[in-house]
Design a protein around this motif. Sequence first.
Motif, PDB file in Angstrom:
ATOM      1  N   ARG A 104      11.936 -26.508  -4.939  1.00 45.26           N
ATOM      2  CA  ARG A 104      12.899 -25.980  -6.353  1.00 45.26           C
ATOM      3  C   ARG A 104      14.370 -26.115  -5.848  1.00 45.26           C
ATOM      4  NH1 ARG A 104      10.141 -20.103  -7.301  1.00 45.26           N
ATOM      5  NH2 ARG A 104       8.091 -21.011  -8.417  1.00 45.26           N
ATOM      6  N   PRO A 105      14.990 -26.214  -4.640  1.00 42.73           N
ATOM      7  CA  PRO A 105      16.289 -26.409  -4.318  1.00 42.73           C
ATOM      8  C   PRO A 105      16.737 -27.961  -4.944  1.00 42.73           C
ATOM      9  CG  PRO A 105      15.497 -25.337  -2.395  1.00 42.73           C
ATOM     10  CD  PRO A 105      14.380 -25.594  -3.406  1.00 42.73           C
ATOM     11  N   LEU A 106      15.586 -28.680  -4.890  1.00 44.52           N
ATOM     12  CA  LEU A 106      16.000 -30.026  -5.492  1.00 44.52           C
ATOM     13  C   LEU A 106      16.291 -30.260  -7.019  1.00 44.52           C
ATOM     14  CD1 LEU A 106      13.157 -32.105  -3.415  1.00 44.52           C
ATOM     15  CD2 LEU A 106      15.676 -31.737  -2.934  1.00 44.52           C
ATOM     16  N   ARG A 107      15.970 -29.296  -7.882  1.00 45.62           N
ATOM     17  CA  ARG A 107      16.368 -29.051  -8.962  1.00 45.62           C
ATOM     18  C   ARG A 107      17.910 -29.107  -9.189  1.00 45.62           C
ATOM     19  NH1 ARG A 107      13.249 -24.439 -12.228  1.00 45.62           N
ATOM     20  NH2 ARG A 107      13.960 -26.044 -13.993  1.00 45.62           N
ATOM     21  N   ILE A 108      18.545 -28.577  -8.116  1.00 45.92           N
ATOM     22  CA  ILE A 108      20.024 -28.486  -8.396  1.00 45.92           C
ATOM     23  C   ILE A 108      20.596 -30.033  -8.228  1.00 45.92           C
ATOM     24  CG2 ILE A 108      22.002 -27.743  -7.329  1.00 45.92           C
ATOM     25  CD1 ILE A 108      20.313 -25.523  -6.148  1.00 45.92           C
ATOM     26  N   ILE A 109      19.796 -30.663  -7.654  1.00 39.19           N
ATOM     27  CA  ILE A 109      20.501 -32.018  -7.345  1.00 39.19           C
ATOM     28  C   ILE A 109      20.060 -33.023  -8.747  1.00 39.19           C
ATOM     29  CG2 ILE A 109      19.886 -34.282  -6.168  1.00 39.19           C
ATOM     30  CD1 ILE A 109      18.987 -32.717  -3.644  1.00 39.19           C
ATOM     31  N   ALA A 110      19.003 -32.502  -9.320  1.00 42.42           N
ATOM     32  CA  ALA A 110      18.706 -33.051 -10.464  1.00 42.42           C
ATOM     33  C   ALA A 110      19.745 -32.903 -11.716  1.00 42.42           C
ATOM     34  CB  ALA A 110      17.234 -32.908 -11.286  1.00 42.42           C
ATOM     35  N   ARG A 111      20.595 -31.891 -11.540  1.00 44.38           N
ATOM     36  CA  ARG A 111      21.717 -31.429 -12.508  1.00 44.38           C
ATOM     37  C   ARG A 111      22.774 -31.721 -12.114  1.00 44.38           C
ATOM     38  NH1 ARG A 111      17.286 -28.568 -13.014  1.00 44.38           N
ATOM     39  NH2 ARG A 111      16.565 -27.539 -15.035  1.00 44.38           N
ATOM     40  N   ASN A 112      23.021 -32.247 -10.739  1.00 44.82           N
ATOM     41  CA  ASN A 112      24.168 -32.683 -10.269  1.00 44.82           C
ATOM     42  C   ASN A 112      24.654 -34.153 -10.079  1.00 44.82           C
ATOM     43  OD1 ASN A 112      26.710 -32.951  -8.320  1.00 44.82           O
ATOM     44  ND2 ASN A 112      26.848 -30.675  -8.487  1.00 44.82           N
ATOM     45  N   GLU A 113      25.583 -34.764 -10.727  1.00 46.74           N
ATOM     46  CA  GLU A 113      25.442 -36.268 -10.529  1.00 46.74           C
ATOM     47  C   GLU A 113      26.009 -36.528  -9.521  1.00 46.74           C
ATOM     48  OE1 GLU A 113      24.365 -38.511 -12.607  1.00 46.74           O
ATOM     49  OE2 GLU A 113      23.784 -36.926 -14.182  1.00 46.74           O
ATOM     50  N   ASN A 114      27.053 -35.997  -8.704  1.00 48.55           N
ATOM     51  CA  ASN A 114      27.468 -36.263  -7.515  1.00 48.55           C
ATOM     52  C   ASN A 114      26.351 -36.242  -6.422  1.00 48.55           C
ATOM     53  OD1 ASN A 114      29.912 -36.691  -8.434  1.00 48.55           O
ATOM     54  ND2 ASN A 114      30.587 -34.797  -7.952  1.00 48.55           N
ATOM     55  N   LEU A 115      25.483 -35.144  -6.281  1.00 44.75           N
ATOM     56  CA  LEU A 115      24.425 -35.123  -5.322  1.00 44.75           C
ATOM     57  C   LEU A 115      23.598 -36.164  -5.601  1.00 44.75           C
ATOM     58  CD1 LEU A 115      24.011 -31.324  -5.201  1.00 44.75           C
ATOM     59  CD2 LEU A 115      24.987 -32.716  -3.425  1.00 44.75           C
ATOM     60  N   LYS A 116      23.218 -36.562  -6.913  1.00 42.93           N
ATOM     61  CA  LYS A 116      22.380 -37.636  -7.128  1.00 42.93           C
ATOM     62  C   LYS A 116      22.861 -38.953  -6.492  1.00 42.93           C
ATOM     63  CE  LYS A 116      20.239 -36.327 -11.540  1.00 42.93           C
ATOM     64  NZ  LYS A 116      20.162 -36.739 -13.010  1.00 42.93           N
ATOM     65  N   VAL A 117      24.175 -39.111  -6.667  1.00 41.19           N
ATOM     66  CA  VAL A 117      24.662 -40.498  -5.986  1.00 41.19           C
ATOM     67  C   VAL A 117      24.410 -40.522  -4.296  1.00 41.19           C
ATOM     68  CG1 VAL A 117      26.813 -41.740  -5.381  1.00 41.19           C
ATOM     69  CG2 VAL A 117      26.482 -40.700  -7.668  1.00 41.19           C
ATOM     70  N   VAL A 118      24.767 -39.376  -3.730  1.00 39.70           N
ATOM     71  CA  VAL A 118      24.481 -38.995  -2.163  1.00 39.70           C
ATOM     72  C   VAL A 118      23.060 -39.405  -1.960  1.00 39.70           C
ATOM     73  CG1 VAL A 118      24.415 -37.579  -0.466  1.00 39.70           C
ATOM     74  CG2 VAL A 118      26.624 -37.571  -2.219  1.00 39.70           C
ATOM     75  N   VAL A 119      22.077 -38.724  -2.671  1.00 42.84           N
ATOM     76  CA  VAL A 119      20.842 -38.889  -2.385  1.00 42.84           C
ATOM     77  C   VAL A 119      20.214 -40.255  -2.528  1.00 42.84           C
ATOM     78  CG1 VAL A 119      18.088 -38.140  -3.046  1.00 42.84           C
ATOM     79  CG2 VAL A 119      20.160 -36.436  -2.627  1.00 42.84           C
ATOM     80  N   ASN A 120      20.402 -40.823  -3.781  1.00 45.39           N
ATOM     81  CA  ASN A 120      20.226 -42.273  -4.092  1.00 45.39           C
ATOM     82  C   ASN A 120      20.749 -43.226  -2.891  1.00 45.39           C
ATOM     83  OD1 ASN A 120      19.047 -41.672  -6.357  1.00 45.39           O
ATOM     84  ND2 ASN A 120      20.684 -41.692  -7.572  1.00 45.39           N
ATOM     85  N   THR A 121      21.953 -43.015  -2.406  1.00 43.85           N
ATOM     86  CA  THR A 121      22.502 -43.679  -1.349  1.00 43.85           C
ATOM     87  C   THR A 121      21.796 -43.730  -0.135  1.00 43.85           C
ATOM     88  OG1 THR A 121      24.744 -43.353  -2.320  1.00 43.85           O
ATOM     89  CG2 THR A 121      24.690 -44.472  -0.239  1.00 43.85           C
ATOM     90  N   ILE A 122      21.302 -42.540   0.262  1.00 48.71           N
ATOM     91  CA  ILE A 122      20.533 -42.376   1.554  1.00 48.71           C
ATOM     92  C   ILE A 122      19.181 -43.098   1.273  1.00 48.71           C
ATOM     93  CG2 ILE A 122      19.337 -40.727   2.881  1.00 48.71           C
ATOM     94  CD1 ILE A 122      21.571 -38.704   2.457  1.00 48.71           C
ATOM     95  N   GLY A 123      18.569 -43.096  -0.015  1.00 51.20           N
ATOM     96  CA  GLY A 123      17.253 -43.519  -0.203  1.00 51.20           C
ATOM     97  C   GLY A 123      17.580 -45.282  -0.095  1.00 51.20           C
TER      98      GLY A 123
END
Length: 264
Positions: free
Chosen positions: A60-79
Amino acid sequence: MAYGVFCGRLGRPAYMRSSWNMLDAFIVATSLADVVDKLGSAGESPLEIMQIFRIARMLRPLRIIARNENLKVVVNTIGASLPQLRILLVFSLLFFLIFALLGVSMFKGSFYTCQAVGSLEPYKYSIVPEPTQLCIPNEAASAYGLRFIQQRAEGGCPPEWEEWSRPSSDTPICEVHCDGEQAEDHPFCQNVLPWGYHVMRCSDCRDAFCPTGFDEGCRSKCSSRGGHDYFCLDEGHPAHKRCVDECEAECACSDSCRGLVADA
């Protein structure tokens, strides 16, 4: 709804075309299944199997990432960087392996200590100052002519056995090994499976396996100061000459008669 969820339209991709939205939908679906199961009957529910999906609550905490563009960029970069990290991971494992092998080879047994039973304290022991009392059979009681030694019992040695002890604590006593050149043809090694711990006086062992064995170098090695690392170190001991005789016998037939010291 189906048009926007799966198909989408020009300029607006479908909802399920995004992996973040798929994760969000999965979390919502498992949560709704759990709610439906709780609202069901008190008996067995057909949705009871869905309880295993309760583990999805941790996502469920990952839903926050889905709504925050900056966090999306960080996670996509790590992946995106994970495939490149494989080289670094292999190099790190190789680095730790090299130093682990060096540590094992350099420090093996260096920090070994005996600990008392039920305690983490070091085990306290005292070295017996005098050699252990032993029993040696005579020629009639010995098998294959080999006078194997046994520790003397409290009541003394059996009949046809004689008491004996090493002249000094650093006098060698020999363990018989059938893999030696001289012992291969001996009846004991041919007819008896040489399992176990077979110990003899070194002089008896030499007479049995190496009757012609004599080496002047062994005499000088055992009798000179600093000649041997373990045997007959105390030249002032009254039984030093007898110790040298046993040491010389061990040296002359070392392949089949391997010396032990300090009741080892």
